[in-house]
Design an enzyme around this catalytic site. Sequence first.
Site, PDB file in Angstrom:
ATOM      1  N   PHE A 156       0.811  -1.226   0.000  1.00 29.36           N
ATOM      2  CA  PHE A 156       0.000   0.000   0.000  1.00 29.36           C
ATOM      3  C   PHE A 156       0.841   1.273   0.000  1.00 29.36           C
ATOM      4  CE2 PHE A 156      -0.414   2.783   3.687  1.00 29.36           C
ATOM      5  CZ  PHE A 156       0.368   2.158   4.642  1.00 29.36           C
ATOM      6  N   LYS A 157       2.111   1.143   0.363  1.00 25.21           N
ATOM      7  CA  LYS A 157       2.980   2.321   0.371  1.00 25.21           C
ATOM      8  C   LYS A 157       3.033   2.986  -1.013  1.00 25.21           C
ATOM      9  CE  LYS A 157       4.590   1.569   4.638  1.00 25.21           C
ATOM     10  NZ  LYS A 157       3.981   0.296   5.057  1.00 25.21           N
ATOM     11  N   ASP A 158       2.799   2.199  -2.060  1.00 21.76           N
ATOM     12  CA  ASP A 158       2.797   2.767  -3.419  1.00 21.76           C
ATOM     13  C   ASP A 158       1.722   3.838  -3.594  1.00 21.76           C
ATOM     14  OD1 ASP A 158       4.852   1.162  -4.489  1.00 21.76           O
ATOM     15  OD2 ASP A 158       3.449  -0.467  -4.885  1.00 21.76           O
TER      16      ASP A 158
END
Length: 496
Positions: free
Chosen positions: A111-113
Amino acid sequence: MSVYYKSTRGNTKTVTASEAILTGLSPDGGLYVPIEIPQIDKPLSVLANMSYQELAYDIMSKFFTDFTEDELRKCIAKAYDTKFDTEAIAPVVKKDGAYYLELFHGATIAFKDMALSILPHLMVTSAGKNGVTRDIVILTATSGDTGKAAMAGFADVPGTKIIVFYPHGGVSNIQRLQMATQRGDNTYVVAINGNFDDAQTAVKKMFNDKEMQAELADKGFQFSSANSINVGRLVPQIVYYVYAYCQMLRAGEITEGDKINITVPTGNFGNILAAYYAKQMGLPVNKLICASNENKVLFDFFQTGEYDRKRDFILTSSPSMDILISSNLERLIYHICGNDSEKTAEFMKELSSDGKYCITDDMKAQLDDFYGGFATEEENFAGIKDLYEKTGYVIDTHTGIANAVYRAYVDKTKDTTPTVIASTASPFKFAVSVIGAIAPDKLSGRTDFELIDILSELSATPEPYAITDIRTAPVRHKTVVDVCDMAAEVKKILGV
Ligand SMILES: *Cc1c(COP(=O)(O)O)cnc(C)c1O
């Protein structure tokens, strides 16, 4: 309306969004918070017809008020493009009665993307707006996923360098390979003999080291942060919670104004804080369910009002949540003590000197929005297996923590509110643990990549490109240093 930002630890200077993005951390060691939370000002049924990019503009423009429309739209267009393997960018899928918000369709399948695809563009734009001519050096401590996502975002972005520190032996083999094979002449990866908290504390220390900053400035460099302490990460994360609601609305799963719960597998408290901000903006949210793994410092905090990091650090199969100092909690503390920066500074001082602090009853009363839960390794694995057996859907070990906590919450409370579960990583990123949960008999003697093949078969899902790429990419980064040598390593890399 212009939104300005101030530090959680200082009452004086306010900054613009672009200044807050550029500096990351406030010079007094505090985190930047918006002075006012802007409100959603269109009916949700109108937002529900927007694409991810359009909605991203609608939400982010309310926070980043010193960006022009053109600047912000360009950043969004560059971030949310074909790097994502689905046009929906962040699809919601309903399985066994819960709504999984898949946040892992970007370049590094975590999810960091969602935020780190846009942060480099926000930062370069911010540098231009503020007349910054020095090269920006991004220092990042990572528990596994941030580092890779940040490098993917910043690789070969002119005027930037990125240095990532990760705990040696504290990340999954796939996470390690993803980082060690990172391309780009401006990317540097350093493993440290320590855990994530050691890395994060040392990085924060460098940010506050005036002498080191002066030395760097002389050579034409300045530090910034890609960690979730940067508001340039926090705000893009608000978007997908609104988007999840919109998708459920469009699918007829809820009607406009219905409340939803949001369950978030939590480490540094960044992702769930974004959900809290979404609620503050007017998104109809009932409970924010904060799911921890066995490093359950947040669970204990929600139970007792005491935050106590003095405990053993446990390595789990959800390594990106193996954190005892949840940095972003400072922002929540600030808000629930009435936006009082003096009080917040005192709590944070206690945390660093005594390893703990205890909030007041008044503050505790304001935590009603939250429900804290935690899941053990066994509960996590059992939940992943159960969901797989019922539906064929495979979730990763971080999403698994949220899944287990949510299912236990329903058992306990009988709450029937439709609930979004933030799915923070692709199961392919943690294939060994995931196979350990759904088909442990297949583990023995197999390599990571063989297990990935099995996962692909069992889940009837093709392997993501991020995995295919590291099967053959050469390892470029091999440095390991002690925690006390991190600053020296930074100077060495920069030739200072
Ligand atoms: C970073 C991460 C988390 C924790 O998110 P925070 O914002 O730090 O609370 C959970 N799951 C995965 C897969 C992550 O990479």
